[in-house]
Design a protein around this motif. Sequence first.
Motif, PDB file in Angstrom:
ATOM      1  N   LEU A 268       0.825  -1.206   0.000  1.00 13.89           N
ATOM      2  CA  LEU A 268       0.000   0.000   0.000  1.00 13.89           C
ATOM      3  C   LEU A 268       0.862   1.259   0.000  1.00 13.89           C
ATOM      4  N   VAL A 269       1.957   1.252   0.743  1.00  8.91           N
ATOM      5  CA  VAL A 269       2.874   2.397   0.736  1.00  8.91           C
ATOM      6  C   VAL A 269       3.479   2.562  -0.661  1.00  8.91           C
ATOM      7  N   GLN A 270       3.791   1.445  -1.299  1.00  7.55           N
ATOM      8  CA  GLN A 270       4.320   1.478  -2.670  1.00  7.55           C
ATOM      9  C   GLN A 270       3.287   2.096  -3.620  1.00  7.55           C
ATOM     10  N   ALA A 271       2.027   1.683  -3.478  1.00  4.94           N
ATOM     11  CA  ALA A 271       0.961   2.231  -4.312  1.00  4.94           C
ATOM     12  C   ALA A 271       0.778   3.724  -4.048  1.00  4.94           C
ATOM     13  N   ALA A 272       0.911   4.131  -2.789  1.00  3.89           N
ATOM     14  CA  ALA A 272       0.794   5.545  -2.439  1.00  3.89           C
ATOM     15  C   ALA A 272       1.868   6.370  -3.134  1.00  3.89           C
ATOM     16  N   THR A 273       3.076   5.815  -3.221  1.00  2.00           N
ATOM     17  CA  THR A 273       4.183   6.537  -3.843  1.00  2.00           C
ATOM     18  C   THR A 273       3.921   6.798  -5.322  1.00  2.00           C
ATOM     19  N   ILE A 274       3.314   5.830  -6.031  1.00  3.51           N
ATOM     20  CA  ILE A 274       3.134   5.973  -7.486  1.00  3.51           C
ATOM     21  C   ILE A 274       1.692   6.311  -7.869  1.00  3.51           C
ATOM     22  N   HIS A 275       0.863   6.727  -6.899  1.00  2.00           N
ATOM     23  CA  HIS A 275      -0.573   6.877  -7.176  1.00  2.00           C
ATOM     24  C   HIS A 275      -0.891   7.878  -8.283  1.00  2.00           C
ATOM     25  N   ASP A 276      -0.020   8.863  -8.512  1.00  2.00           N
ATOM     26  CA  ASP A 276      -0.283   9.893  -9.529  1.00  2.00           C
ATOM     27  C   ASP A 276       0.514   9.681 -10.810  1.00  2.00           C
ATOM     28  N   ILE A 277       0.982   8.472 -11.042  1.00  2.00           N
ATOM     29  CA  ILE A 277       1.824   8.223 -12.215  1.00  2.00           C
ATOM     30  C   ILE A 277       1.082   8.479 -13.517  1.00  2.00           C
ATOM     31  N   GLY A 278      -0.240   8.359 -13.490  1.00  2.00           N
ATOM     32  CA  GLY A 278      -1.040   8.611 -14.691  1.00  2.00           C
ATOM     33  C   GLY A 278      -0.960  10.043 -15.184  1.00  2.00           C
ATOM     34  N   LYS A 279      -0.592  10.981 -14.311  1.00  2.00           N
ATOM     35  CA  LYS A 279      -0.479  12.385 -14.714  1.00  2.00           C
ATOM     36  C   LYS A 279       0.634  12.591 -15.742  1.00  2.00           C
ATOM     37  N   ALA A 280       1.585  11.669 -15.783  1.00  2.00           N
ATOM     38  CA  ALA A 280       2.684  11.789 -16.746  1.00  2.00           C
ATOM     39  C   ALA A 280       2.177  11.648 -18.176  1.00  2.00           C
ATOM     40  N   LEU A 281       0.972  11.058 -18.358  1.00  2.00           N
ATOM     41  CA  LEU A 281       0.420  10.862 -19.692  1.00  2.00           C
ATOM     42  C   LEU A 281      -0.521  11.983 -20.098  1.00  2.00           C
ATOM     43  N   LEU A 282      -0.653  13.004 -19.251  1.00  2.00           N
ATOM     44  CA  LEU A 282      -1.490  14.163 -19.576  1.00  2.00           C
ATOM     45  C   LEU A 282      -0.629  15.305 -20.098  1.00  2.00           C
ATOM     46  N   PRO A 283      -1.199  16.227 -20.879  1.00  2.00           N
ATOM     47  CA  PRO A 283      -0.432  17.401 -21.335  1.00  2.00           C
ATOM     48  C   PRO A 283       0.066  18.210 -20.142  1.00  2.00           C
ATOM     49  N   SER A 284       1.342  18.585 -20.148  1.00  2.00           N
ATOM     50  CA  SER A 284       1.928  19.259 -18.984  1.00  2.00           C
ATOM     51  C   SER A 284       1.335  20.647 -18.757  1.00  2.00           C
ATOM     52  N   TYR A 285       0.768  21.273 -19.815  1.00  2.00           N
ATOM     53  CA  TYR A 285       0.241  22.636 -19.624  1.00  2.00           C
ATOM     54  C   TYR A 285      -0.935  22.657 -18.658  1.00  2.00           C
TER      55      TYR A 285
END
Length: 682
Positions: A268-285
């Motif tokens: 669960l701590v591991q999942a917490a660390t990477i929970h927002d990894i999907g944001k890397a696939l969104l436009p940075s602007y």
Amino acid sequence: MKVVNGYTISLILISCVSLLVSITQLDTSFLPYFLIMTGIVIILEICPIRLPSGDQYSAGSIGFLFLLIHSGFSFSILAIFLATGAYFVKSIKTRKIRLIHLFVTIGMYVGSILASFFVWNWTESLPLLFRIGMVAIVFEMVNFMLLEGIEVTVFGKKMFTNLKTKIVELLIPVAVSIIVLSRLILIQSETELLYSMFYSLFFLLVVNFFSHEFVKQLTLRKSISESFIQVLEGRITPSLAGHGNRVGIICDVILEDLEYPKRKRFDLVQAATIHDIGKALLPSYIFRKRGDMTLSEEREYKTHPEKAIEMVKTMFPKECFSEWILYHHERWDGKGFPKGLLGEEIPIESRILALANELDHIISRNHDAETILKIFVEKSGTILDPYLVEKVQLHHIEMVLENILPYKEGTKEELVHQYSDHGTYSNLGDSFFIKVQNGKVVSPKNELENDFVLSLAGIASERKKDVHETITFGHQTFDLHAHWEPNGEVTIFAHNLSPYLHFRKRLEQNILESYVEVVNTVSDGKITLYSSKARLLDQIGEQIADIPIKSNSDVSKSRKLTMEVLQQMPTELNSMQVQVAVSEAVTNILKHATSGNFSIHRREKVLQFLISDKGSGIPLHEIPKTILVSGYSSKRSLGQGFKMISNFSNGVSIFTSSEGTNVLIKFKRKSKNNNKPGDVAS
């Protein structure tokens, strides 16, 4: 936290008085057993068995109880002082520990031994095995009660929280104590007793070794994820950098009191660390813009949990990881996304992630513990699960602040300068209109050649529809849209793309350089990714031999050539390992490229094998996955054999681009062989 209080002072007094009493009542006839067992206990205290849950089990209590039963109260007390003192000396080198903590810990052990001593004497007429069981149970129970007192008086926690879980955790040390003590106490022969003591030490050290290796792998995986996610977040926006790691820290702090199973906490701590990894696939602007998101941007933002699923499944095969992360933006009141789940429809892990995520957002704007707790409690029943919110107390907030504020400030300082320069979309180039009437350019501003403008306008007139073209004049690149009108006029919209292209090139270089850092981190320095081919080629020494790679038969040729060179210049690693690493690299040329070249070089005390291809290159995001994920392979990755290449070599260097990939494998030569080899046919 008030460490010095009436309770802790009483523990310190108990320990000091017990030490004085024990010194005056020593029976030297038991001294050999005391020295041996104390030595064993010190080793176990300094090198405790590490459990996957993060806890440590030193098994030192077995030694204390053995000395109590076999040699008497005094020797047991002395062993507690020596073993706990040794652990304190070891720990003080890595972290600041106050001396009062040492004496409080000793006081807890002494209190437990005192209770066990009374029980041992009180049950004197009962069967031996029953007495041993009672002593082991009393020791662990009293130690548990004393620790609860510390939690209440020092940390301000409620007594007996998670009582069921804690009682279950006592079963293992009690069972181990009964089994080991029963064997040792029942032995009559002194020789056999000493043999059993050393055998027990050996067995525990073996268990200790494997537990350290297992936890080491878990810790390495965790640190790799933390480093990777921080670089990824920093590339999206500086304000996001470190968010995943902080949510992981918060999760780790609060899980103890959420009655969450220890066997699942690491995941669960591991999942917490990477929970927002999907944001890397969104436009940075979306993350860099000022002001609120537009409706379309908001819809795009809400897709990031779903976008994360495939990435998470690739990095972490466990199905639960992707489900926990998918629902971490669901709300208790049903107004979250992506599914709009309500209350307990949301997985408990996702509710915990939401709690830790929300707490980090609150802490980013407030540093006062009481204010943070007040704002946090206001989210109960709307965003957050009220049951979980109730479990979070003021001492949790204080512990979180102590752990993440220095980390947060350091992350900002490192990343803000990197992303706050001119590398933005603030200047995308000038735009202008060009009008063409009756075959003539009539616009006052025209940065293009008239002949080209008239040619483009003629094509639009001939086709009687809009025409799009991109053209480069000198160092300037323009995007052109020619609009034909029924009256015969043509209006050309021209936009100068040069500033944008320059920015994109710099951005691509920044991304490449960030992956240089990522690859170095995830491989623990074993693999080096270069940001230019020239830098990699600078590492290459004198060429010994080379052959082109075009077909499967060339793989065996490269292996044969490798064997010839190794006979004259042996390496520290054995010949078979070198051949396997080289064969894997050469085979990858045939899998992922049309052709390539294999060459052997020597530089100082290193033998180098350069494998170059003319393929389309390896996507940068494939490289960390190839290193991290066991057995990972894709059509454009380095393949499953890459892990073998890095394991069977002293270092690997890589440069990859759309024009091909270069892999340089390095092996240390045996120092005793300094003679130059004869020429090898190429």
